[in-house]
Write a protein that holds these residues in place. Structure first.
Motif, short mmCIF file in Angstrom:
data_model
loop_
_atom_site.label_atom_id
_atom_site.label_comp_id
_atom_site.label_asym_id
_atom_site.label_seq_id
_atom_site.Cartn_x
_atom_site.Cartn_y
_atom_site.Cartn_z
N THR A 20 0.84 -1.20 0.00
CA THR A 20 0.00 0.00 0.00
C THR A 20 0.88 1.25 0.00
O THR A 20 1.84 1.34 0.77
CB THR A 20 -0.93 0.03 1.23
N GLN A 70 0.64 5.25 0.58
CA GLN A 70 -0.20 6.33 1.08
C GLN A 70 0.31 7.65 0.55
O GLN A 70 1.36 8.14 0.95
CB GLN A 70 -0.20 6.35 2.62
N LYS A 114 -3.68 4.80 -1.66
CA LYS A 114 -4.62 5.65 -0.93
C LYS A 114 -4.14 7.09 -1.07
O LYS A 114 -2.94 7.35 -1.15
CB LYS A 114 -4.69 5.24 0.54
N ASN A 115 -5.09 8.03 -1.08
CA ASN A 115 -4.72 9.43 -1.22
C ASN A 115 -5.43 10.26 -0.16
O ASN A 115 -6.65 10.24 -0.06
CB ASN A 115 -5.10 9.96 -2.62
N LYS A 116 -4.65 10.97 0.64
CA LYS A 116 -5.21 11.84 1.66
C LYS A 116 -5.12 13.28 1.18
O LYS A 116 -4.06 13.74 0.76
CB LYS A 116 -4.45 11.69 2.98
N ASP A 159 3.42 9.13 8.24
CA ASP A 159 1.98 8.97 7.98
C ASP A 159 1.70 8.91 6.48
O ASP A 159 0.67 8.38 6.06
CB ASP A 159 1.18 10.12 8.60
N LEU A 160 2.59 9.48 5.68
CA LEU A 160 2.50 9.39 4.22
C LEU A 160 3.76 8.72 3.69
O LEU A 160 4.83 8.79 4.30
CB LEU A 160 2.41 10.78 3.60
#
Length: 274
Positions: A33, A35, A63-65, A81-82
């Motif tokens: 994964t 991020q 995943k994209n924040k 976190d990324l």
């Protein structure tokens, strides 16, 4: 007993091989994964429309924040976190990392929405009248970019001994159309297309205001320092997932998506050289 022992060894060997093999498209470290983080708008769209689908073809889950500021994406990257972010140009990345003592590095420069000269009064650069008012961004970085565009279009001339990337209004040597400059916050520039004769609007703010980049009287030939890039922690630069991010952005499939979905975005030098 001997047969049972031999069977047990065989099963153990198969289990180890299976664990080592895994998905041949996955990161060699076992990372499945990625991020991402990006500011909401065109660069978040670039992650979800152009980067993520190609990485997913390689076996990753992406995943994209989304972020609404320019501080948290780098802090989140540095804290782990990324895994990667996309929102900033090179000058900002370098200065932010130095100021906050973060060990971050760029991976690759991506197509970026350029600053443009917009007007509801004039149809082209040649028709601009003397004494026209022009809104400019008041922050030093974007102001320098604005002056580069104006010089490229023959509207001003900057003193020869000045670094164009650091130029300000006091460095204008010639202003043949006697333009009257109004400095405002960059986010306000789309609104000033209506109230001023001309407005120089950075690409991200133009898109946020649902302006068409192709309606600009002129778009900047952006130096690569001002183009956005994917950034990661420096310690991850040699990781397989980072190599895969770079590979998909360098692909023909990525450029095709950019041409279809991100019209008007200026391409970095490495794309133009292909």
């Amino acid at each position: 007993m001997k047969k049972l022992f031999t069977l047990g060894i065989a099963l153990l060997t198969l289990t180890v091989l299976a664990a080592c093999g895994g998905d041949e498209n996955a990161d060699a470290s076992g990372k499945e994964t990625i991020q991402f983080g990006a500011t909401s708008g065109p660069y978040s769209d670039m992650v979800t429309k152009a980067i993520a689908p190609l990485l997913e073809e390689k076996g990753y889950e992406v995943k994209n924040k989304e972020f609404t500021d320019y501080v948290q994406p780098n802090k989140a990257l540095a804290s782990g976190d990324l895994d990667a972010n996309l929102f900033q140009h090179g000058i900002y990345l370098e200065s932010f990392a130095k100021e906050h003592d973060l060990d971050l590095s760029e991976v690759i420069i991506v197509p970026t929405a350029p600053m443009g000269i917009y007007s509801n009064q004039f149809d082209d650069i040649e028709s601009i009248k003397k004494g026209s008012s022009m809104a400019l961004p008041n922050d030093p970085t974007n102001l320098a970019r604005a002056l580069i565009i104006l010089e490229d279009e023959g509207l001003v001339k900057i003193k020869e001994d000045v670094d164009p990337l650091r130029a300000s209004l006091r460095d204008i040597k010639e202003n043949p159309k006697e333009l009257e400059f109004v400095e405002v916050e960059a986010a306000q520039l789309p609104r000033l297309v209506d109230s001023e004769d001309l407005s120089l609007v950075p690409g991200n703010y133009a898109l946020a205001a649902e302006m068409d980049l192709l309606n600009a009287l002129a778009l900047e030939d952006m130096p690569d320092q001002y183009r956005n890039r994917v950034a990661v922690k420096t310690e991850d630069l040699d990781s397989q997932f980072v190599k895969d991010i770079k590979e998909v952005i360098e692909s023909d499939e990525f450029e095709k998506i950019i041409d279809e979905e991100f019209q008007g975005f200026g391409k970095p030098a490495w794309m133009k050289e292909e």
